[in-house]
Design a protein around this motif. Structure first.
Motif, PDB file in Angstrom:
ATOM      1  N   ASP A 175      41.027  45.428  19.307  1.00 15.33           N
ATOM      2  CA  ASP A 175      41.223  44.143  19.980  1.00 15.33           C
ATOM      3  C   ASP A 175      42.508  44.148  20.805  1.00 15.33           C
ATOM      4  O   ASP A 175      43.325  45.075  20.741  1.00 15.33           O
ATOM      5  N   ALA A 176      42.688  43.094  21.586  1.00 12.79           N
ATOM      6  CA  ALA A 176      43.822  43.025  22.515  1.00 12.79           C
ATOM      7  C   ALA A 176      45.159  43.030  21.787  1.00 12.79           C
ATOM      8  O   ALA A 176      46.137  43.620  22.270  1.00 12.79           O
ATOM      9  N   ASN A 177      45.236  42.376  20.635  1.00 14.46           N
ATOM     10  CA  ASN A 177      46.505  42.337  19.894  1.00 14.46           C
ATOM     11  C   ASN A 177      46.915  43.718  19.421  1.00 14.46           C
ATOM     12  O   ASN A 177      48.089  44.111  19.535  1.00 14.46           O
ATOM     13  N   ASP A 178      45.964  44.489  18.874  1.00 13.10           N
ATOM     14  CA  ASP A 178      46.285  45.847  18.435  1.00 13.10           C
ATOM     15  C   ASP A 178      46.667  46.727  19.625  1.00 13.10           C
ATOM     16  O   ASP A 178      47.571  47.572  19.525  1.00 13.10           O
ATOM     17  N   ALA A 237      58.206  54.611  30.004  1.00  9.67           N
ATOM     18  CA  ALA A 237      57.026  55.395  30.363  1.00  9.67           C
ATOM     19  C   ALA A 237      55.971  54.505  31.010  1.00  9.67           C
ATOM     20  O   ALA A 237      55.800  53.340  30.638  1.00  9.67           O
ATOM     21  N   ARG A 238      55.248  55.044  31.989  1.00 10.48           N
ATOM     22  CA  ARG A 238      54.119  54.333  32.580  1.00 10.48           C
ATOM     23  C   ARG A 238      52.950  54.425  31.603  1.00 10.48           C
ATOM     24  O   ARG A 238      52.607  55.527  31.138  1.00 10.48           O
ATOM     25  N   VAL A 239      52.325  53.301  31.275  1.00  8.28           N
ATOM     26  CA  VAL A 239      51.293  53.261  30.230  1.00  8.28           C
ATOM     27  C   VAL A 239      49.963  52.844  30.838  1.00  8.28           C
ATOM     28  O   VAL A 239      49.879  51.866  31.588  1.00  8.28           O
ATOM     29  N   LEU A 240      48.947  53.607  30.502  1.00 10.46           N
ATOM     30  CA  LEU A 240      47.572  53.279  30.868  1.00 10.46           C
ATOM     31  C   LEU A 240      46.716  53.379  29.612  1.00 10.46           C
ATOM     32  O   LEU A 240      46.840  54.338  28.845  1.00 10.46           O
ATOM     33  N   ALA A 241      45.872  52.392  29.385  1.00 13.92           N
ATOM     34  CA  ALA A 241      44.934  52.415  28.257  1.00 13.92           C
ATOM     35  C   ALA A 241      43.517  52.484  28.802  1.00 13.92           C
ATOM     36  O   ALA A 241      43.159  51.726  29.705  1.00 13.92           O
ATOM     37  N   SER A 264      30.032  47.967  34.218  1.00 14.33           N
ATOM     38  CA  SER A 264      30.889  48.321  35.344  1.00 14.33           C
ATOM     39  C   SER A 264      32.330  48.370  34.856  1.00 14.33           C
ATOM     40  O   SER A 264      32.683  47.710  33.861  1.00 14.33           O
ATOM     41  N   PRO A 265      33.185  49.138  35.528  1.00 13.63           N
ATOM     42  CA  PRO A 265      34.578  49.238  35.082  1.00 13.63           C
ATOM     43  C   PRO A 265      35.333  47.942  35.319  1.00 13.63           C
ATOM     44  O   PRO A 265      35.114  47.242  36.309  1.00 13.63           O
ATOM     45  N   THR A 266      36.217  47.609  34.419  1.00 12.49           N
ATOM     46  CA  THR A 266      37.045  46.410  34.544  1.00 12.49           C
ATOM     47  C   THR A 266      38.508  46.787  34.352  1.00 12.49           C
ATOM     48  O   THR A 266      38.826  47.790  33.697  1.00 12.49           O
ATOM     49  N   LEU A 267      39.383  45.958  34.918  1.00 11.84           N
ATOM     50  CA  LEU A 267      40.825  46.174  34.822  1.00 11.84           C
ATOM     51  C   LEU A 267      41.482  44.893  34.337  1.00 11.84           C
ATOM     52  O   LEU A 267      41.161  43.791  34.787  1.00 11.84           O
ATOM     53  N   ARG A 268      42.394  45.038  33.407  1.00  9.24           N
ATOM     54  CA  ARG A 268      43.184  43.903  32.936  1.00  9.24           C
ATOM     55  C   ARG A 268      44.597  44.394  32.625  1.00  9.24           C
ATOM     56  O   ARG A 268      44.856  45.603  32.606  1.00  9.24           O
ATOM     57  N   ARG A 269      45.463  43.460  32.387  1.00  7.36           N
ATOM     58  CA  ARG A 269      46.859  43.766  32.111  1.00  7.36           C
ATOM     59  C   ARG A 269      47.213  43.247  30.732  1.00  7.36           C
ATOM     60  O   ARG A 269      46.984  42.070  30.412  1.00  7.36           O
ATOM     61  N   ILE A 270      47.741  44.119  29.883  1.00  8.77           N
ATOM     62  CA  ILE A 270      48.204  43.727  28.555  1.00  8.77           C
ATOM     63  C   ILE A 270      49.660  44.165  28.453  1.00  8.77           C
ATOM     64  O   ILE A 270      49.952  45.360  28.376  1.00  8.77           O
ATOM     65  N   GLY A 271      50.562  43.184  28.467  1.00  6.43           N
ATOM     66  CA  GLY A 271      51.977  43.527  28.455  1.00  6.43           C
ATOM     67  C   GLY A 271      52.346  44.282  29.718  1.00  6.43           C
ATOM     68  O   GLY A 271      52.085  43.845  30.834  1.00  6.43           O
ATOM     69  N   GLU A 272      52.949  45.461  29.552  1.00  3.32           N
ATOM     70  CA  GLU A 272      53.333  46.303  30.682  1.00  3.32           C
ATOM     71  C   GLU A 272      52.304  47.384  30.966  1.00  3.32           C
ATOM     72  O   GLU A 272      52.552  48.270  31.791  1.00  3.32           O
ATOM     73  N   ALA A 273      51.170  47.331  30.306  1.00  2.00           N
ATOM     74  CA  ALA A 273      50.168  48.401  30.422  1.00  2.00           C
ATOM     75  C   ALA A 273      48.964  47.940  31.226  1.00  2.00           C
ATOM     76  O   ALA A 273      48.534  46.781  31.130  1.00  2.00           O
ATOM     77  N   ASP A 274      48.436  48.854  32.030  1.00  2.00           N
ATOM     78  CA  ASP A 274      47.145  48.649  32.682  1.00  2.00           C
ATOM     79  C   ASP A 274      46.049  49.098  31.715  1.00  2.00           C
ATOM     80  O   ASP A 274      46.129  50.188  31.135  1.00  2.00           O
ATOM     81  N   VAL A 275      45.027  48.280  31.540  1.00  2.00           N
ATOM     82  CA  VAL A 275      43.936  48.587  30.615  1.00  2.00           C
ATOM     83  C   VAL A 275      42.631  48.601  31.403  1.00  2.00           C
ATOM     84  O   VAL A 275      42.253  47.591  32.010  1.00  2.00           O
ATOM     85  N   VAL A 276      41.954  49.738  31.410  1.00  2.00           N
ATOM     86  CA  VAL A 276      40.660  49.838  32.079  1.00  2.00           C
ATOM     87  C   VAL A 276      39.584  50.040  31.018  1.00  2.00           C
ATOM     88  O   VAL A 276      39.803  50.727  30.014  1.00  2.00           O
ATOM     89  N   ALA A 295      36.615  57.307  37.581  1.00  2.00           N
ATOM     90  CA  ALA A 295      37.325  57.450  38.851  1.00  2.00           C
ATOM     91  C   ALA A 295      37.479  56.097  39.540  1.00  2.00           C
ATOM     92  O   ALA A 295      38.544  55.778  40.067  1.00  2.00           O
ATOM     93  N   GLY A 296      36.427  55.284  39.543  1.00  2.00           N
ATOM     94  CA  GLY A 296      36.521  53.963  40.159  1.00  2.00           C
ATOM     95  C   GLY A 296      37.501  53.060  39.435  1.00  2.00           C
ATOM     96  O   GLY A 296      38.223  52.272  40.065  1.00  2.00           O
ATOM     97  N   ALA A 297      37.550  53.172  38.106  1.00  2.84           N
ATOM     98  CA  ALA A 297      38.499  52.360  37.343  1.00  2.84           C
ATOM     99  C   ALA A 297      39.931  52.735  37.674  1.00  2.84           C
ATOM    100  O   ALA A 297      40.802  51.863  37.817  1.00  2.84           O
ATOM    101  N   LEU A 298      40.216  54.013  37.856  1.00  2.00           N
ATOM    102  CA  LEU A 298      41.564  54.437  38.208  1.00  2.00           C
ATOM    103  C   LEU A 298      41.954  53.978  39.608  1.00  2.00           C
ATOM    104  O   LEU A 298      43.110  53.655  39.879  1.00  2.00           O
ATOM    105  N   ARG A 299      40.987  53.955  40.504  1.00  2.00           N
ATOM    106  CA  ARG A 299      41.287  53.454  41.854  1.00  2.00           C
ATOM    107  C   ARG A 299      41.681  51.987  41.814  1.00  2.00           C
ATOM    108  O   ARG A 299      42.519  51.534  42.597  1.00  2.00           O
ATOM    109  N   LYS A 300      41.099  51.233  40.899  1.00  2.00           N
ATOM    110  CA  LYS A 300      41.484  49.822  40.748  1.00  2.00           C
ATOM    111  C   LYS A 300      42.941  49.717  40.272  1.00  2.00           C
ATOM    112  O   LYS A 300      43.670  48.826  40.683  1.00  2.00           O
TER     113      LYS A 300
END
Length: 419
Positions: free
Chosen positions: A362-365, A377-381, A390-402, A411-416
């Motif tokens: 979940d988002a809290n964990d 450090a740059r963080v990606l989840a 379809s791929p989705t993108l959201r922001r949790i704290g300082e991290a990008d979450v796809v 590849a499309g998620a990373l382009r987002k």
């Protein structure tokens, strides 16, 4: 030395020789018994016991019918034993056309048996273990100098490390009462790699500076100039800025920012609680493999961590081989949160960290896990969700979450993320 002492020493030596001889005879008898038990099948033991009972009661009761039955059973056992006579000294060669394939690719091998002796080898069966299954090949009579070749295909529907071999040559009777097995050759490992996809662009778009990312720590010596300050005892005189010194009248030195070298870290959760099923776990492994290969092609230093250990990732082959044999961790090994803590404790200088997990996190964990990662450090989840269309993108704290539902969406998620 007295004659009594000599006699005592001689007796002790004789006892030692006797004990050694007895131990040698015992080991020979033990090997013989192992050989007997390895040859005789369970059905044969039943027939042997039946023959003994029939002989005994035939003699005691005087019933010729029991004696005839005993003779028949004994004759069958003797005739079946005759099938074990003969050589099985094949020269065995096991050859796989490729020892590394991707899931779904065809893996083909060849088993070659040759008779290099001066006498013919009677027909026999050859067993070839392949993972949890086995292949059975019937080999006919081989004259001296003849060879027999058997081709086989190995299913590669799932990621795994498949052990092929060792080859076993079996000589037995048609009734399956006795069987003599000789093992030949050494097993070969077939690595079934996970599916991966290729990306365009350097370092997944995260790191473009060859010298790394600047950190907040100041240093007396580095490559990223930050500011000027007054000289302090111990400063390197090579860093004195003479123009500023002449203008201010005070000795001024250059101050630098420390830079963090490009250090790409992948944290792949193997906790079964983080995934909805095996399909999500396989998707997560494929995503981690794709990201790691891209970073290796960009000449990044790549570190891969799973619960309780790291995976070798010096080369793409090493990395994919390690992923081939990866399985779920034990429940007590912890979830994605504990994995992030392990990454922070062991890889504090990471410049980019990618966490890969399943849809049950979940988002809290996920927020807690990202907060535990090395500062700066740059963080990606990357979340593997078998239900995502379809791929989705959201922001949790300082991290990008796809979130991806198929490997082709990565590849499309990373382009987002880079947009």
């Amino acid at each position: 030395m007295t004659s009594h002492a000599l006699g005592t020493a001689g007796a002790a030596q004789e006892r030692g020789v006797a004990v050694g001889a007895a131990a040698h005879l015992a080991s020979i008898a033990l090997r013989w018994l192992r050989g007997v038990f390895a040859v005789v099948r369970p059905v044969a033991w039943v027939l042997i016991a039946a023959a003994v009972v029939l002989w005994i009661f035939g003699q005691i009761l005087g019933w010729w019918e029991l004696t005839v039955a005993a003779v028949v059973v004994t004759t069958v056992l003797v005739l079946c034993l005759l099938f074990l006579i003969g050589r099985t000294a094949y020269e065995v060669s096991l050859d796989l056309n490729r020892t590394r394939v991707v899931v779904g690719e065809r893996a083909v091998g060849a088993l070659t048996l040759a008779n290099s002796g001066s006498r013919a080898i009677l027909p026999s069966r050859v067993l070839l273990p392949v993972g949890s299954g086995r292949g059975v090949f019937e080999v006919g009579r081989l004259a001296p100098g003849d060879t027999a070749e058997e081709l086989f295909a190995i299913p590669t529907t799932r990621r795994a490390v498949v052990k092929v071999g060792p080859v076993s040559v079996v000589r037995g009777d048609p009734l399956g009462l006795f069987e003599r097995v000789h093992r030949r050759d050494e097993p070969v490992d077939l690595f079934v790699h996970p599916r991966t996809v290729l990306f365009d662009g350097q370092s997944l778009g995260f790191l473009r500076d060859l010298e790394g990312l600047p950190a907040t720590d100041l240093s007396r010596d580095d490559v990223s100039f930050h500011a000027l300050r007054e000289y302090q005892p111990g400063d390197d005189l090579r860093h004195v800025h003479w123009k500023s010194t002449a203008r201010t009248g005070d000795l001024m030195v250059r101050q630098y920012e420390e830079t963090r070298r490009s250090h790409f870290v992948i944290g792949l959760s193997t906790s079964p609680a983080d995934y909805r099923g095996d399909d999500e776990f396989e998707l997560a492994i494929s995503a981690a493999g794709s990201l790691g290969l891209r970073a290796l092609r960009d000449s990044q230093r790549v570190e891969v961590r799973v619960q309780e250990r790291g995976l070798p990732a010096g080369t793409g082959k090493q990395f994919l081989d390690a992923l081939s044999g990866l399985a779920h961790s034990r429940p007590r090994a912890g979830s994605i949160v504990e994995l992030a803590g392990s990454v922070a404790a062991t890889l504090a200088l990471a410049s980019v960290v990618v966490l890969v997990c399943g849809s049950t996190v979940d988002a809290n964990d996920l927020r807690t896990a990202c907060s535990r990662l090395p500062f700066g450090a740059r963080v990606l989840a990357v979340v593997a969700d078998s239900g995502a269309t379809s791929p989705t993108l959201r922001r949790i704290g300082e991290a990008d979450v796809v979130t991806i539902g198929a490997l082709e969406q990565l590849a499309g998620a990373l382009r987002k993320v880079l947009a």
